[in-house]
Design an enzyme around this catalytic site. Structure first.
Site, PDB file in Angstrom:
ATOM      1  CB  CYS A  32      -0.921  -0.059   1.219  1.00  0.00           C
ATOM      2  SG  CYS A  32      -1.587   1.493   1.790  1.00  0.00           S
ATOM      3  CB  CYS A  35       0.469   1.980   4.092  1.00  0.00           C
ATOM      4  SG  CYS A  35      -1.231   1.428   3.972  1.00  0.00           S
TER       5      CYS A  35
END
Lengths: 108, 307
Positions: A32, A35
């Site tokens: 991700c 993230c």
């Protein structure tokens, strides 16, 4: 990453639910991008709130049950736990100030 | 804090390239970034069309390489939120997380964010099934049915990525045809996991605690259908991050910064680069080109002030 706790299914109860200070939990995964962008921000929060609140990270890839239990189907999701319960959450990568504001509200 | 020669706002490919060129020209160059450098590319799984990488490169890897290259030439990166700007002053002033930073020239590279559809259910179910990031959230929809809204290149490309996880993709497009690049359209049309709903308008995203279905209307017949789905991925375009520039530089009717190929805005010494600039083609390659042009033009201004 020295300032945050590596959380998993074994230590989650003890470190988060039974904590006597609020805990900010960052649900993330290696795949991700956002993230990875919010990760260093979360590290800074950990330093800034040291002693007042704990900061931990849950790798959702390795701990799918924890993500499932707290209904996380979008990452990054940051959940603030207080007295064993989720009390607030932030979905998506946000600036440090936005996280600090939510933590301050829980701490006051 | 001493004054910057060049202050870059936003750390995507355009901003970092400007940082590389300005830093290498021995200018004092700083960057303000709301999170960490990388921009939209850092959220892209895999880049196939950036020259020099025959086997492709992961988006985050490409951006980390650009960042370390820029830092090597002296780029100073500050994270923070912009609270106020005065680009018409001399020097130009920017207030970032309570601190005032001044600069001789400013390069705006704040990029774009996904556009919201503003249909009922979209805000309510954000993070509860509504997503704008396939690489982030795709794995949470393993063997589930999802709706994808938007048949442009982003929508179709991200849908193709989702096919690795999901059971089926219901792709809704407002127009009566897909707008995606032909190579992507062909891949999707030949894929067994796709159903297309062309000429359909999304009316609402429905559910209790999380997404359960999407309601859409056939624009030709007026008939409504309800498509059961656990997830909704939305790619209906991008909106520029320029709210903080209102009243400072000229923006076009969609909010993009008005500037030509020389990247010069309506304000002397202020440049716009990358996706935030009014332009036709928004790619990493065109973003890095803008970054180069703006840094070189900023250098000219600074040299003329020194002489």
């Amino acid at each position: 990453m020295g300032n945050t706790l590596e959380l998993n299914e074994n230590n989650f109860s003890q470190e988060v639910l039974e904590s006597n200070v609020p805990v900010l939990v960052d649900f993330w995964a290696t795949w991700c991008g956002p993230c990875r962008m919010v990760g260093p921000v979360v590290e800074e929060i950990a330093v800034q709130y040291s002693g007042k609140a704990k900061v931990g990270k849950v790798n959702t890839e390795d701990n799918a049950n924890l993500a499932g239990e707290y209904g996380v189907i979008s990452i990054p999701t940051l959940i603030i736990f207080k007295n064993g319960k989720p009390v607030d959450q932030i979905i998506g990568a946000v600036p440090k100030e936005a996280i600090a504001k939510k933590l301050d509200a829980v701490l006051s | 804090m001493s004054e910057f020669d060049v202050l870059i706002i936003g750390g995507g490919p355009a901003g970092l390239t400007a940082g590389i060129y300005a830093g290498r020209a021995k200018l004092k160059v700083g960057m303000i970034e709301r999170l960490m450098p990388g921009g939209q590319v850092a959220g892209t799984e895999f880049i196939e069309n950036y020259p020099g990488f025959a086997d492709g490169i992961a988006g985050p890897d490409l951006m980390m390489a650009m960042e370390s290259q820029a830092r090597k030439f002296g780029l100073e990166i500050m994270s923070g939120t912009i609270e106020d700007v005065d680009l018409n002053a001399g020097p130009k002033r920017i207030v970032v997380s309570g601190k005032t930073v001044t600069a001789k020239t400013v390069i705006i590279s704040t990029g774009t964010d996904p556009k919201l559809m503003n249909v009922p259910g979209e805000k309510e179910f954000k993070g509860r099934g509504v997503s704008y990031c396939a690489t982030c959230d795709g794995p949470f929809f393993k063997d589930k049915d999802v709706v994808v809204i938007g048949g442009g290149s982003s929508g179709v490309q991200e849908s193709l990525y989702l096919t690795r996880f999901v059971r089926h993709i219901h792709l809704i497009e407002f127009m009566d045809h897909l707008n995606a690049e032909r190579i992507l359209q062909e891949r999707a049309r030949n894929h067994p996991k796709f159903t297309f709903y062309l000429n359909h308008q999304v009316l609402s995203i429905n559910g209790e605690q999380k997404v359960a279905s999407v309601t859409a209307k056939n624009r030709a017949t007026g008939d409504s259908i309800e498509i059961p789905a656990d997830g909704v991925f939305i790619w209906v375009g991008m909106q520029p991050n320029t709210d903080f520039l209102k009243g400072q530089v000229e923006l076009n009717q969609w909010g993009f910064v008005t500037a030509g190929e020389d990247c010069k805005t309506s304000v002397p010494g202020v440049f716009a680069v990358g996706d935030v600039r009014e332009k036709e083609i928004r790619q990493i390659t065109t973003a890095v080109a803008d970054g180069t042009v703006a840094a070189e033009n900023a250098l000219k201004i600074i040299e003329s002030q020194e002489s």
